[in-house]
Design a protein around this motif. Structure first.
Motif, PDB file in Angstrom:
ATOM      1  N   ARG A 272       0.831  -1.208   0.000  1.00 32.04           N
ATOM      2  CA  ARG A 272       0.000   0.000   0.000  1.00 32.04           C
ATOM      3  C   ARG A 272       0.861   1.253   0.000  1.00 32.04           C
ATOM      4  O   ARG A 272       0.590   2.209  -0.723  1.00 32.04           O
ATOM      5  N   VAL A 273       1.907   1.242   0.818  1.00 30.26           N
ATOM      6  CA  VAL A 273       2.796   2.401   0.897  1.00 30.26           C
ATOM      7  C   VAL A 273       3.476   2.650  -0.447  1.00 30.26           C
ATOM      8  O   VAL A 273       3.547   3.780  -0.929  1.00 30.26           O
ATOM      9  N   LEU A 274       3.993   1.594  -1.066  1.00 28.16           N
ATOM     10  CA  LEU A 274       4.747   1.741  -2.315  1.00 28.16           C
ATOM     11  C   LEU A 274       3.876   2.198  -3.471  1.00 28.16           C
ATOM     12  O   LEU A 274       4.249   3.117  -4.218  1.00 28.16           O
ATOM     13  N   PHE A 275       2.723   1.566  -3.638  1.00 26.60           N
ATOM     14  CA  PHE A 275       1.946   1.791  -4.855  1.00 26.60           C
ATOM     15  C   PHE A 275       0.835   2.829  -4.701  1.00 26.60           C
ATOM     16  O   PHE A 275       0.385   3.393  -5.701  1.00 26.60           O
ATOM     17  N   ARG A 276       0.420   3.127  -3.461  1.00 29.29           N
ATOM     18  CA  ARG A 276      -0.627   4.118  -3.298  1.00 29.29           C
ATOM     19  C   ARG A 276      -0.086   5.454  -2.812  1.00 29.29           C
ATOM     20  O   ARG A 276      -0.475   6.507  -3.306  1.00 29.29           O
ATOM     21  N   GLU A 277       0.834   5.419  -1.868  1.00 24.83           N
ATOM     22  CA  GLU A 277       1.318   6.658  -1.269  1.00 24.83           C
ATOM     23  C   GLU A 277       2.612   7.174  -1.894  1.00 24.83           C
ATOM     24  O   GLU A 277       2.804   8.385  -2.005  1.00 24.83           O
ATOM     25  N   TYR A 278       3.515   6.263  -2.253  1.00 24.89           N
ATOM     26  CA  TYR A 278       4.829   6.707  -2.746  1.00 24.89           C
ATOM     27  C   TYR A 278       5.227   5.997  -4.042  1.00 24.89           C
ATOM     28  O   TYR A 278       6.310   5.408  -4.122  1.00 24.89           O
ATOM     29  N   PRO A 279       4.408   6.036  -5.077  1.00 21.21           N
ATOM     30  CA  PRO A 279       4.766   5.315  -6.310  1.00 21.21           C
ATOM     31  C   PRO A 279       6.033   5.845  -6.975  1.00 21.21           C
ATOM     32  O   PRO A 279       6.817   5.075  -7.523  1.00 21.21           O
ATOM     33  N   PHE A 403      10.985   5.769   3.060  1.00 23.48           N
ATOM     34  CA  PHE A 403       9.726   5.106   3.374  1.00 23.48           C
ATOM     35  C   PHE A 403       9.489   5.111   4.882  1.00 23.48           C
ATOM     36  O   PHE A 403      10.438   5.240   5.664  1.00 23.48           O
ATOM     37  N   PRO A 404       8.235   4.989   5.318  1.00 27.87           N
ATOM     38  CA  PRO A 404       7.923   5.041   6.751  1.00 27.87           C
ATOM     39  C   PRO A 404       8.681   4.000   7.565  1.00 27.87           C
ATOM     40  O   PRO A 404       8.980   2.905   7.081  1.00 27.87           O
ATOM     41  N   LEU A 405       8.940   4.356   8.810  1.00 32.66           N
ATOM     42  CA  LEU A 405       9.761   3.520   9.685  1.00 32.66           C
ATOM     43  C   LEU A 405       9.228   2.099   9.823  1.00 32.66           C
ATOM     44  O   LEU A 405       9.991   1.132   9.811  1.00 32.66           O
ATOM     45  N   GLU A 406       7.907   1.958   9.927  1.00 28.05           N
ATOM     46  CA  GLU A 406       7.346   0.644  10.207  1.00 28.05           C
ATOM     47  C   GLU A 406       7.557  -0.366   9.093  1.00 28.05           C
ATOM     48  O   GLU A 406       7.454  -1.579   9.315  1.00 28.05           O
ATOM     49  N   VAL A 407       7.830   0.108   7.881  1.00 27.90           N
ATOM     50  CA  VAL A 407       8.040  -0.808   6.757  1.00 27.90           C
ATOM     51  C   VAL A 407       9.434  -0.636   6.162  1.00 27.90           C
ATOM     52  O   VAL A 407       9.718  -1.140   5.076  1.00 27.90           O
ATOM     53  N   ARG A 408      10.303   0.058   6.888  1.00 27.22           N
ATOM     54  CA  ARG A 408      11.625   0.389   6.336  1.00 27.22           C
ATOM     55  C   ARG A 408      12.442  -0.857   5.994  1.00 27.22           C
ATOM     56  O   ARG A 408      12.991  -0.978   4.905  1.00 27.22           O
ATOM     57  N   ALA A 409      12.566  -1.787   6.943  1.00 28.47           N
ATOM     58  CA  ALA A 409      13.391  -2.970   6.695  1.00 28.47           C
ATOM     59  C   ALA A 409      12.819  -3.812   5.556  1.00 28.47           C
ATOM     60  O   ALA A 409      13.561  -4.368   4.748  1.00 28.47           O
ATOM     61  N   LYS A 410      11.491  -3.911   5.505  1.00 27.14           N
ATOM     62  CA  LYS A 410      10.875  -4.676   4.417  1.00 27.14           C
ATOM     63  C   LYS A 410      11.101  -4.004   3.069  1.00 27.14           C
ATOM     64  O   LYS A 410      11.298  -4.678   2.056  1.00 27.14           O
ATOM     65  N   ALA A 411      11.060  -2.674   3.052  1.00 24.71           N
ATOM     66  CA  ALA A 411      11.309  -1.956   1.805  1.00 24.71           C
ATOM     67  C   ALA A 411      12.729  -2.225   1.315  1.00 24.71           C
ATOM     68  O   ALA A 411      12.951  -2.500   0.131  1.00 24.71           O
TER      69      ALA A 411
END
Length: 501
Positions: A272-279, A403-411
């Motif tokens: 959601r973060v990658l494709f909706r908020e920060y494409p 990218f936001p902290l909560e998904v940083r490592a996954k990103a």
């Protein structure tokens, strides 16, 4: 102290308290303890490459060339799996737990590799399993360590530290080259290759004890509802800094942020973060990671082939050229890394990518014209990768801070995995172009392809890069836990941060 608000939200100054800190022995210890991840990866890949021919000999494992080549493939596959698995766990369970676990996994995998005693099917399978395990540990290190460093280093130092730390991959390459050169030439081959695979674990074991004394990321703790633990961690860091006699600057109360922790931090949240908020940021991260990985894998893994096929350099002499190449790669990030904090991310990322691409194209013309020899070809590569290495390091910096902290490592994990998959094409393509060395025009075209890929990455950075220099991570990308995220567009999501949609 964190202030509890209505509705379970918490007002905190933890990010501001981290960013206001002057450089101290704590930060030096942090970088030394965590930055070793890249040294270990460079060392592992170099050792594996150096002993490849040795493992085909009868006095060692007497493996076929195909079987030996598969060792590198298995290791890279392990890195991808490790990045994805441990990246997810790092966001869920914390940075500290994972940077201890991932190093432990690497120690076990690489240490057991040296215990491969024969070339039967069972022992070959054992060898592949241990290389896969070592790879998962290193892949996990990339995700967990980049996150921890970015979250604990003050904003004004973040760029140069990340660039330098990522560049130390080449310090590992130098250690691996020198170590295996000595071991394989002054010991029996059967013992030498095993000791080569133990160089990394010995270094890692020492670092493991240092890491045990590092705190958890206070940023991660506060975003996951652990306000008291975050307060204890930041106080520990501040006391460590103050103990050096440095006077801490006052805290800017206006930089307090309100957060309400969320449990939605899985890969779905990342999507959601990658494709909706920060494409656009997703396109930027993928472009930078893919282009640098393709170039590096293409050149580095076929380096000795070019020297041997086109310039007649004997295999026993290639380590000398490899060390020169590695030094060029190491010096770049260490000398110009600070410019990413002063001149700025956009100009430096675009500049290093485009300059390295243009220089590669020029060297391709010189190569095809037949005016280069082994020494001048190596000199060209050293200059090219002086810039390319800083650019490649900035790719990791970019995906770890936008990218936001909560998904940083996954990103980081996702972009690392994508880059490895595309990068794996490089050695295959360039190996075919090199062939038996009788058709230099093919490699000439291959170099032009690599140049075009890097220039394209630089142009994309020029248009899409985020001006993150000197800015708090929370200003660059609001945490998912931020209450401001629920109140509409903010500076971090809107016009205040260039190209951040």
């Amino acid at each position: 102290m964190a202030e509890v608000l209505d509705g379970g939200a918490v007002r905190t100054l933890v990010p501001a308290r981290i960013d206001r800190l002057p450089w101290s022995r704590f930060h030096t210890r942090l970088v030394a303890a965590l930055g070793v991840a890249w040294i270990l990866d460079g060392l592992e890949i170099t050792v594996a490459s150096a002993v490849a021919d040795t493992l085909t000999k009868s006095e060692t494992l007497h493996m076929s060339s195909t079987a030996v080549g598969l060792i590198a493939t298995v290791y890279l596959a392990g890195e991808v799996v490790g990045a994805l698995v441990f990246g997810n766990l790092s966001d869920r369970l914390g940075r500290r737990k994972l940077f201890l676990v991932t190093l432990g996994v690497y120690l076990v995998g690489s240490g057991l590799t040296a215990a491969t005693l024969g070339n039967g099917a069972g022992w070959v399978a054992f060898l592949y399993v241990t290389r896969f395990v070592a790879g998962t540990g290193i892949g996990g290190e990339y995700a967990a360590i980049n996150s921890a460093i970015d979250e604990l280093i003050p904003a004004r130092y973040r760029g140069r530290v990340d660039i330098a730390v990522n560049g130390t991959y080449w310090a590992g390459a130098i250690i691996g080259t020198l170590g295996t050169y000595i071991l394989l030439n002054h010991m029996s081959l059967s013992l030498g290759w095993r000791l080569g695979f133990l160089i990394g674990p010995v270094l890692g074991l020492v670092i493991l004890f240092v890491r045990r004394h590092l705190p958890e990321s206070p940023r991660w703790q506060i975003m996951h509802g652990r306000a008291r633990e975050a307060e204890a961690s930041i106080e520990e860091i501040e006391q460590d800094v103050a103990a050096t006699g440095v006077k801490l600057p006052p805290i800017d109360e206006s930089k307090a942020i309100d957060v309400k922790p969320t449990d939605k931090i899985g890969y779905y949240a990342l999507t959601r973060v990658l494709f909706r908020e920060y494409p656009r940021r997703a396109i930027l991260g993928a472009s930078l990671m893919i282009s640098q990985s393709f170039l590096y894998n293409a050149i580095f893994f076929t380096y000795t082939l070019v020297l041997g096929k086109f310039y007649g350099v004997p295999s026993g002499s290639t380590p000398i050229y490899l060390i020169a190449f590695a030094i060029g790669n190491l010096v770049g990030p260490l000398t110009i890394g600070h410019l990413f904090d002063t001149i700025g991310r956009r100009r430096m990322i675009a500049g290093t990518y485009i300059i390295s691409g243009v220089l590669l194209a020029v060297s391709a013309v010189l190569f095809y014209a037949g005016v280069l020899n082994a020494i001048t070809q190596t000199a060209c590569w050293c200059v090219i990768f002086f810039f390319a290495s800083a650019g490649a390091s900035s790719a990791y910096l970019t995906v770890s801070e936008i990218f936001p902290l909560e998904v940083r490592a996954k990103a980081i994990a996702v972009f690392f995995a994508i880059a490895q998959c595309f990068g794996a094409l490089g050695p295959v393509i360039y190996g075919a172009l090199i062939g038996d060395g009788s058709h230099p025009v093919r490699l000439f075209l291959g170099y032009l392809l690599g140049a075009a890929v890097m220039i394209a990455g630089g142009l994309i950075a020029q248009f899409l890069a985020v001006d993150a220099e000197g800015r708090s991570l929370e200003d660059i990308a609001l945490p998912l836990a931020s209450t401001r995220r629920r109140e509409g567009p903010t500076r971090a999501e809107g016009a205040g941060a260039p190209f951040s949609t």
